[in-house]
Structure formats: structure tokens, C-alpha cells
Design a protein around this motif. Structure first.
Motif, short mmCIF file in Angstrom:
data_model
loop_
_atom_site.label_atom_id
_atom_site.label_comp_id
_atom_site.label_asym_id
_atom_site.label_seq_id
_atom_site.Cartn_x
_atom_site.Cartn_y
_atom_site.Cartn_z
N LYS A 33 0.83 -1.19 0.00
CA LYS A 33 0.00 0.00 0.00
C LYS A 33 0.87 1.25 0.00
O LYS A 33 1.64 1.49 0.93
N ASP A 34 0.78 1.99 -1.10
CA ASP A 34 1.44 3.28 -1.22
C ASP A 34 2.94 3.20 -0.92
O ASP A 34 3.51 4.03 -0.22
N ILE A 35 3.57 2.18 -1.50
CA ILE A 35 5.00 1.95 -1.27
C ILE A 35 5.84 2.94 -2.08
O ILE A 35 5.62 3.15 -3.27
N THR A 36 6.81 3.55 -1.40
CA THR A 36 7.75 4.45 -2.06
C THR A 36 9.16 4.15 -1.57
O THR A 36 9.37 3.91 -0.38
N LYS A 37 10.10 4.13 -2.51
CA LYS A 37 11.51 3.93 -2.15
C LYS A 37 12.37 4.90 -2.95
O LYS A 37 12.34 4.91 -4.19
N HIS A 38 13.13 5.71 -2.22
CA HIS A 38 14.04 6.68 -2.85
C HIS A 38 15.48 6.21 -2.70
O HIS A 38 15.88 5.68 -1.67
N TYR A 39 16.25 6.41 -3.77
CA TYR A 39 17.71 6.30 -3.70
C TYR A 39 18.25 7.69 -4.03
O TYR A 39 18.26 8.09 -5.19
N GLY A 40 18.63 8.42 -3.00
CA GLY A 40 18.99 9.82 -3.20
C GLY A 40 17.75 10.60 -3.59
O GLY A 40 16.71 10.51 -2.95
N SER A 41 17.84 11.34 -4.68
CA SER A 41 16.69 12.12 -5.13
C SER A 41 15.79 11.36 -6.09
O SER A 41 14.73 11.84 -6.47
N LYS A 42 16.20 10.16 -6.48
CA LYS A 42 15.43 9.38 -7.45
C LYS A 42 14.48 8.42 -6.76
O LYS A 42 14.88 7.69 -5.83
N ALA A 43 13.24 8.37 -7.20
CA ALA A 43 12.26 7.42 -6.67
C ALA A 43 12.31 6.14 -7.50
O ALA A 43 11.89 6.12 -8.66
N ALA A 44 12.87 5.08 -6.92
CA ALA A 44 12.90 3.79 -7.61
C ALA A 44 11.51 3.18 -7.67
O ALA A 44 11.13 2.54 -8.64
N ILE A 45 10.75 3.38 -6.59
CA ILE A 45 9.34 2.99 -6.53
C ILE A 45 8.57 4.19 -6.00
O ILE A 45 8.93 4.78 -4.98
N ASP A 46 7.49 4.56 -6.70
CA ASP A 46 6.81 5.82 -6.41
C ASP A 46 5.32 5.58 -6.16
O ASP A 46 4.53 5.45 -7.08
N HIS A 47 4.95 5.45 -4.87
CA HIS A 47 3.56 5.30 -4.45
C HIS A 47 2.83 4.19 -5.22
O HIS A 47 1.83 4.40 -5.90
N VAL A 48 3.36 2.98 -5.06
CA VAL A 48 2.79 1.80 -5.71
C VAL A 48 1.89 1.04 -4.74
O VAL A 48 2.28 0.78 -3.60
N SER A 49 0.71 0.69 -5.20
CA SER A 49 -0.22 -0.15 -4.44
C SER A 49 -0.66 -1.32 -5.32
O SER A 49 -1.14 -1.10 -6.43
N LEU A 50 -0.47 -2.53 -4.80
CA LEU A 50 -0.81 -3.74 -5.55
C LEU A 50 -1.27 -4.82 -4.58
O LEU A 50 -0.88 -4.83 -3.42
N ALA A 51 -2.09 -5.74 -5.07
CA ALA A 51 -2.53 -6.87 -4.26
C ALA A 51 -2.38 -8.15 -5.07
O ALA A 51 -2.83 -8.23 -6.21
#
Length: 236
Positions: A5-23
Motif C-alpha cells: 500500500k502506497d509503497i515508495t523507495k528513494h535512492y537519493g533524489s530518485k524514486a525507484a518505486i513511487d507510491h505503488v499499491s498492488l494486491a
């Protein structure tokens, strides 16, 4: 079953994963699609706790995932993670020590089907043999969710066919299987749900047959439409 739910992962200023929701639901085979750098590996690693998200969370059976519920997820990374001194037999013993749900009988069956010598050492395995060994170890666990990160990458057509056949054979109706790849043509006929990731976001997801009917395009054509300039889209 397994949900983010609403997963986000940043590496520095770059979002590798940007507000992803999946089931992910049992009884389904998912293709997680996208070119290199789209976020496929990062998403899988977060699901099994190897990478921590900056925002959002993962849930298993509607409860926040923890070290116990993560045992229900069997993950195959892209990296060749075996020590050079290991034989295929050693790999089975290693998995048996770490995972309570590992079936040595199932593992030995998969080694035989993949024509892998249990006594052969990891350091002499070809890329195709290594891929087969990783799949055998991953699928020999009696998990509820299987996450295979690029299992078809760098191997020949016949080896891909064999891996896909055995993976599907080992899936049970109460499990969910996710295969990440950029080899779209290899997966279109065997998956029932597709997830297109682009620059860390879900560009499109849905039932494959429904998408074909609604869009009037194959999954391969949808890949071309979404990613356009990426040359690696449908290489065989």
C-alpha cells in the motif's frame, strides 16, 4: 494475500518505486513487466525485507507483514548467490537448514527434470544451469507466494521453455506466482495478470484477456505502447 500500500523507495533524489499499491491473490500468475530500471527488483526486495521502503507498507492476509509472515514468501533474486564450492546437493542442504518449508524430495525431482547433476559445483555452471538451479531451490519451498526476478534472463529458448513448464507445474491453486521480466513474448501465453512498471510507477495492470479485449492489443503491443523507445522490450 500479499499486498503493498502506497509503497515508495528513494535512492537519493530518485524514486525507484513511487507510491505503488498492488494486491496479489492466490490462484493467479502475474507478470511484472518493464525494462531494466523500472523498479521490478526493488519492489520484490522490499516485499521480502531486503530493502526498506521510505513510505507505505506490506501486508500479508490483511496484517502488516513481519518476520513470521515473510516465511510464506519464496524469493529468487537475479544474482547468482551460491558459493563457488557449493554443489547442487549443497544448495539443497543450505535451503533445508534455512527454510522449514523446503522439500528435499521436491528439490531432487526438479534437479532431475532440469538435468542438473547434484554433484556439479556452482563455479562450473553455465548461466542457464545457474538459472535452473535457482528456480529449483526457490520452487522447492512450500510457500504461498513465489517471486521470481528475471528467471529467464540470459538463457536459451529451450531452457526458458523448460523453466516455465516446471514453474507452472509446481504452482498450487492456493499460491500466487510473480515472474518479473522484459521478455514479454515468453510470458504472454502463461500469465493471467500483467503489471507494467514504468519509472517506479504502475503504468497499467489488469487481467490479460480483459486488457486484450478492451485495448484490442496483445500484451506485447501494450509493452511497445507503454515503453516505446526501449529496444529490449521483446527480445528473445
Amino acid at each position: 494475500m500479499l499486498e503493498c500500500k502506497d509503497i515508495t523507495k528513494h535512492y537519493g533524489s530518485k524514486a525507484a518505486i513511487d507510491h505503488v499499491s498492488l494486491a496479489l491473490e492466490p490462484g493467479h500468475i502475474y507478470a511484472l513487466l518493464g525494462p531494466n530500471g523500472s523498479g521490478k527488483t526493488t519492489l520484490m526486495k522490499m516485499a521480502v525485507g531486503l530493502v526498506k521502503p521510505n513510505e507505505g507498507g506490506f501486508y500479508y492476509d490483511n496484517q502488516p507483514i513481519d518476520k513470521d509472515s515473510r516465511k510464506a514468501v519464496s524469493y529468487m533474486p537475479t544474482e547468482a548467490y551460491f558459493y563457488d564450492w557449493m554443489t547442487a546437493e549443497d544448495v539443497g542442504k543450505y535451503y533445508s537448514d534455512f527454510f522449514e518449508d523446503f522439500s528435499m524430495e521436491r528439490y531432487q525431482y526438479l534437479l532431475k527434470q532440469m538435468e542438473l547433476d547434484p554433484k556439479m559445483r556452482a563455479k562450473v555452471l553455465s548461466s542457464g544451469m545457474t538459472a535452473k538451479l535457482k528456480v529449483a531451490a526457490t520452487m522447492a519451498r512450500q510457500a504461498r507466494v513465489y517471486l521470481l526476478d528475471e528467471p529467464l534472463n540470459g538463457i536459451d529458448l529451450l531452457a526458458r521453455d523448460l523453466i516455465i513448464r516446471l514453474v507452472l507445474e509446481e504452482c498450487a491453486p492456493d499460491t500466487a506466482l510473480v515472474i518479473s521480466s522484459h521478455l514479454v513474448e515468453e510470458l504472454e501465453s502463461v500469465v493471467d495478470t500483467v503489471i507494467f512498471l514504468k519509472e517506479g510507477r504502475v503504468a497499467l495492470t489488469g487481467d490479460t484477456e480483459t486488457l486484450r479485449k478492451e485495448r484490442g492489443k496483445s500484451v506485447v503491443d501494450l509493452y511497445r505502447e507503454i515503453y516505446g523507445h526501449h529496444e529490449e522490450a521483446i527480445t528473445c
